[in-house]
Design an enzyme around this catalytic site. Structure first.
Site, PDB file in Angstrom:
ATOM      1  CG  ASP A  67     -20.444  20.038 -23.476  1.00  0.00           C
ATOM      2  OD1 ASP A  67     -19.945  19.620 -22.433  1.00  0.00           O
ATOM      3  OD2 ASP A  67     -21.578  19.742 -23.864  1.00  0.00           O
ATOM      4  CB  THR A 100     -19.055  15.522 -21.199  1.00  0.00           C
ATOM      5  OG1 THR A 100     -18.678  16.875 -21.377  1.00  0.00           O
ATOM      6  CG2 THR A 100     -20.464  15.469 -20.670  1.00  0.00           C
ATOM      7  CB  THR A 101     -13.745  16.578 -21.715  1.00  0.00           C
ATOM      8  OG1 THR A 101     -14.661  17.566 -22.183  1.00  0.00           O
ATOM      9  CG2 THR A 101     -12.647  16.426 -22.729  1.00  0.00           C
ATOM     10  CG  ASP A 402     -21.761  21.726 -19.214  1.00  0.00           C
ATOM     11  OD1 ASP A 402     -22.755  21.093 -19.609  1.00  0.00           O
ATOM     12  OD2 ASP A 402     -20.621  21.547 -19.657  1.00  0.00           O
TER      13      ASP A 402
END
Length: 534
Positions: A67, A100-101, A402
């Site tokens: 994550d 998020t990446t 997530d």
């Protein structure tokens, strides 16, 4: 000759034409380079075939995660501009929960393009303004591509939740966790406010032991504690009347530190007798309301319960769960539809909650307490996550969070979009075409930003061990022929229609990734000096 030279040298002009801009350029380049290095650190963990990172914290704790937000959160970033990217992934985590990446990788690619534009002498403000225009245009293109979805269409929701889980360590359990996340979110949606979901209403309880397969959704409450039965109290209660109390069932203490000297054993007996009567009086009041299950809040002032009070509670056939954390009280009272009781004088039957069954369940060598069949249950739900070791358990919890966020996104904005690098390539193609209509510097800037968006499919292919250049070229070709939803199928290692492969994500994830990363890059561009204040 010398005289000529003297005449040629101009006097000091009123407006100084030459200003030293070297330092400002250096600061910009330093900021961009350090921010890009942060983006490169998480780039390898993008996509279903991305690698995981092992983080070793200062206190010896080890975290294995995929994550982006978690990785960056644990990294100690010292350079101020690089901290922006950490904040960026945090804000993406808050807005969308997934991607998020992606957001950090896009920001890194945009910065790379900004650097080349700056070296070609384009002014930062021009780059910043065209970046803003580009992001607005990108949102229009994405919205035009999106497919509307209804909340009653459970399959689509499960597909998008399982796409979010595909890149995680626990991806092999996505068939179990994705439907679980969808059911959990749909059960807490309030019909009065259909667009809002508060994920605090979904409580995740982690219990070591078993495998991730044993994870379950519990309609009711789960406590990661065992019943206090040191005095032989009941461990199962049918037709429970539950009270949540915030006071202590133990003899009172004085407010100041003092010691009482007892010289005579008859005085000693009187003290003990008073204690007994005090506790018995409390327990009689509790029993009088018909209450048979007590949830006692953890106390910092004195013991919440003593051995004596436990003994009397066991005699009164009252099941006791002690050390309930203070921050759980709100969730518990909302679920049980009862009121917390702060004083024994306020103990009334109308403040109790009702449930069919409260029982202690054994899970391997540990025990938990389950409350099921709650009457007039509030809109909350509990997920009991199991795992063979602490690392898997933590990662399962993050992955579940997530996928819950992805379903929440779909509740907020009911649109789906293809995954697998398809929207990014389509954006890149359409923005490239749009740049040809624009004039001047803007056209150059928009074209380079369009190129920057190709980093997502490029990285996806690279992480999956495919030939990135061949794949991205083929993708461009497919999109130019009008196949909007063509994307990289990582499992087959080729390009297919991604919507048919069920790789979908909420529109909100992609749109917020674009807007947040452009905002962040514009902020970094505008900085031309770093002033350290001691």
């Amino acid at each position: 000759m010398a005289a000529l030279a003297v005449q040629a040298r101009p006097g000091p002009s009123k407006t100084e034409s030459y200003v030293d801009n070297k330092r400002k350029e250096d600061i910009r380049i330093t900021n961009i380079t350090s921010a890009r290095s942060v983006a490169d650190a998480v780039r390898t963990s993008l996509g279903p075939k991305g690698m995981d990172k092992m983080i070793s914290t200062a206190n010896g704790e080890v975290i294995i995660t995929n994550d982006g937000a978690t990785i960056l959160n644990k990294m100690e970033v010292l350079q101020p501009a690089a901290k922006f990217l950490v904040e960026l992934s945090k804000s993406q985590d808050v807005v969308a929960g997934d991607g998020t990446t992606t957001v950090v990788v896009i920001a890194g690619a945009l910065l790379k393009q900004c650097l080349s534009l700056l070296t070609h002498g384009v002014h930062p403000t021009v780059i910043s303004d065209s970046l803003h225009k580009t992001s607005l245009k990108a949102l229009d293109i994405l919205t035009a591509m999106a497919v509307p979805v209804e909340l009653s269409d459970r399959d689509s929701l499960v597909k998008s939740a399982s796409t979010a889980l595909n890149s995680k360590v626990v991806s092999q359990y996505s068939t179990l966790l994705a439907p679980l996340a969808v059911d959990a979110v749909l059960s807490v949606v309030d019909p009065a406010k259909p667009d809002m979901v508060d994920l605090r209403d979904v409580k995740i309880v982690k219990k070591l032991g078993g495998t991730v397969d044993d994870t379950e959704l519990v309609k009711g409450l789960v406590f990661d504690k065992k019943v206090s039965h040191s005095a032989g109290g009941p461990t199962r209660m049918e037709n429970a009347k539950i009270a949540v109390i915030q006071f202590q069932i133990s003899p009172p203490k004085t407010d100041i530190e003092q010691s009482i000297v007892v010289s005579d054993y008859s005085q000693m007996d009187r003290i003990l007798k008073e204690e007994r009567n005090y506790i018995l009086g409390m327990i009689k009041k509790i029993k009088a309301t018909g209450c048979n299950v007590l949830l006692i809040q953890k106390s910092i002032l004195r013991d919440a319960v003593t051995d004596l009070s436990l003994h009397y509670l066991a005699k009164a056939k009252i099941l006791v769960i002690k050390d309930v954390e203070r921050d759980e009280i709100e969730f518990i009272t909302k679920t049980l539809n009862c009121l917390p009781i702060a004083n024994i004088e306020h103990f009334r039957a109308e403040k109790l909650g009702f449930a069919d069954c409260v029982e202690e369940v054994s899970l391997g060598d540990a025990k938990i307490v389950k409350i099921t069949g709650i009457k007039d249950m509030g809109r909350t739900t509990t997920v009991l996550v199991r795992g063979s070791n602490q690392l898997v358990l933590d990662e399962a919890e993050r992955s579940l969070h997530d996928s819950l966020c992805v379903v929440r996104c779909l509740v907020n904005k009911k649109f789906l979009i293809a995954g697998g690098g398809a929207p990014e390539i389509e954006l890149s193609r359409q923005l490239g075409a749009w740049s040809k209509v624009l004039q001047g510097m803007e056209s150059y800037c928009v074209r380079s930003f369009a190129e920057a968006l190709e980093v997502i499919p490029y990285t996806l292919a690279e992480n999956a061990g495919l030939n990135p250049i061949a794949i991205v070229t083929e993708l461009r070709n497919r999109h130019a022929q009008g196949e909007i939803n063509a994307g990289i199928n990582v499992r087959k290692g080729q390009i297919t229609n991604i919507l048919e492969e069920n790789v979908v994500q909420p529109l909100l994830v992609t749109t917020s990734a674009i807007t947040l990363s452009t905002e962040c890059v514009r902020m970094i561009l505008k900085i031309d000096d770093i002033v350290t204040v001691r």
